[in-house]
Write an enzyme that holds these catalytic residues in place. Structure first.
Site, PDB file in Angstrom:
ATOM      1  N   SER A 246       3.229   2.023   3.409  1.00  0.00           N
ATOM      2  CA  SER A 246       3.892   0.948   4.023  1.00  0.00           C
ATOM      3  C   SER A 246       5.431   1.334   4.130  1.00  0.00           C
ATOM      4  O   SER A 246       5.872   0.289   4.800  1.00  0.00           O
ATOM      5  CB  SER A 246       3.377   0.362   2.695  1.00  0.00           C
TER       6      SER A 246
ATOM      7  N   SER B 287       1.709  -1.477  -7.763  1.00  0.00           N
ATOM      8  CA  SER B 287       0.940  -2.419  -8.232  1.00  0.00           C
ATOM      9  C   SER B 287       0.321  -3.535  -7.836  1.00  0.00           C
ATOM     10  O   SER B 287       1.053  -4.619  -7.336  1.00  0.00           O
ATOM     11  CB  SER B 287       2.485  -3.524  -8.601  1.00  0.00           C
TER      12      SER B 287
ATOM     13  N   LYS C 222       7.683   1.119   1.013  1.00  0.00           N
ATOM     14  CA  LYS C 222       8.428   0.255  -0.064  1.00  0.00           C
ATOM     15  C   LYS C 222       9.603   1.426  -0.340  1.00  0.00           C
ATOM     16  O   LYS C 222      11.154   0.408  -0.540  1.00  0.00           O
ATOM     17  CB  LYS C 222       7.441   0.355  -1.196  1.00  0.00           C
TER      18      LYS C 222
ATOM     19  N   LEU D 196       0.941  -1.385   0.025  1.00  0.00           N
ATOM     20  CA  LEU D 196       0.518  -0.580  -0.174  1.00  0.00           C
ATOM     21  C   LEU D 196       1.110   1.582  -0.367  1.00  0.00           C
ATOM     22  O   LEU D 196       1.759   1.466   0.232  1.00  0.00           O
ATOM     23  CB  LEU D 196      -0.370  -0.295   1.895  1.00  0.00           C
ATOM     24  N   SER D 197       0.619   2.395  -0.492  1.00  0.00           N
ATOM     25  CA  SER D 197       0.656   3.810  -0.133  1.00  0.00           C
ATOM     26  C   SER D 197       1.286   3.826   1.143  1.00  0.00           C
ATOM     27  O   SER D 197       0.531   4.006   2.122  1.00  0.00           O
ATOM     28  CB  SER D 197      -0.134   4.385  -0.548  1.00  0.00           C
TER      29      SER D 197
END
Length: 199
Positions: A38, A108, A40, A35-36
């Site tokens: 999170s 994604s 990444k 998720l945005s």
């Protein structure tokens, strides 16, 4: 659309194996999905720093950065998101062929899109890392204020709010950023790469 009948594949004078031998390490994709908010991009960049110190050549492809150039013509409909990931997959494959480690940080959200990237490279060249973080925590972080905009109806098709996120079915790694520090998450990934003899 290009007429494929007029396109011929040209073999390269230098092979992927030769590039890997020169670099002294394998080449592969580490695909960070989640998720945005999170973590990444944070984890990808921290991992890139660790790899750099170890003289392992890598490059980070970040979702927002890529949309400033290569994919600036794409919106956020389901079809455009699929195209976004398809393009990134093809670019990532080129990085792998060049002998580099590519770290991709993209929401994604759809399993099918991630699987399609996995299928265009060889086994062990695609490492799916699920950056797992609860929606509540991601909303609390909300570094770009995107959840706030989505909740207010100012941002449509936002993953986790009015567009789904499909958790990876069988990722190589699950990194829980709710529970572990950035350093611990990076160490977890490094340990996996060493175990698989990729670095």
């Amino acid at each position: 659309m290009t007429d494929n009948k007029n396109i011929t594949w040209h073999d390269y004078a230098i092979t992927k194996k030769q590039r890997r031998n020169q670099n002294g390490h394998e080449s592969f994709i580490i695909w960070f999905t989640g998720l945005s908010g999170s973590g990444k991009s944070t984890i990808a960049n921290a991992l890139a720093q660790t790899l750099f110190i170890r003289k392992i050549n890598s490059y980070v492809l970040d979702g927002d950065n890529v949309r400033h150039g290569l994919n600036k013509d794409l919106g956020f409909s389901e079809k455009e998101r699929a195209e976004n990931i398809r393009r990134i997959g093809e670019v990532s494959k080129l990085f792998v062929d060049s002998g580099l480690v590519v770290l991709t940080a993209f929401i994604s959200p759809f399993q099918e899109d991630r699987d399609q990237v996995r299928q265009i490279v060889e086994p062990k060249e695609f490492i799916e890392v699920y950056v797992k973080c609860s929606l509540d925590e991601c909303e609390k972080r909300d570094p770009k204020k995107l959840y706030q905009k989505a909740r207010a109806g100012k941002l449509k098709n936002f993953t986790g709010i009015d567009s789904p996120y499909e958790e990876p079915i069988n990722p190589e790694l699950v990194i829980e950023t709710n529970s572990y520090s950035v350093e611990e998450c990076v160490n977890n990934i490094i340990n996996y790469l060493e175990k698989m003899k990729l670095i």
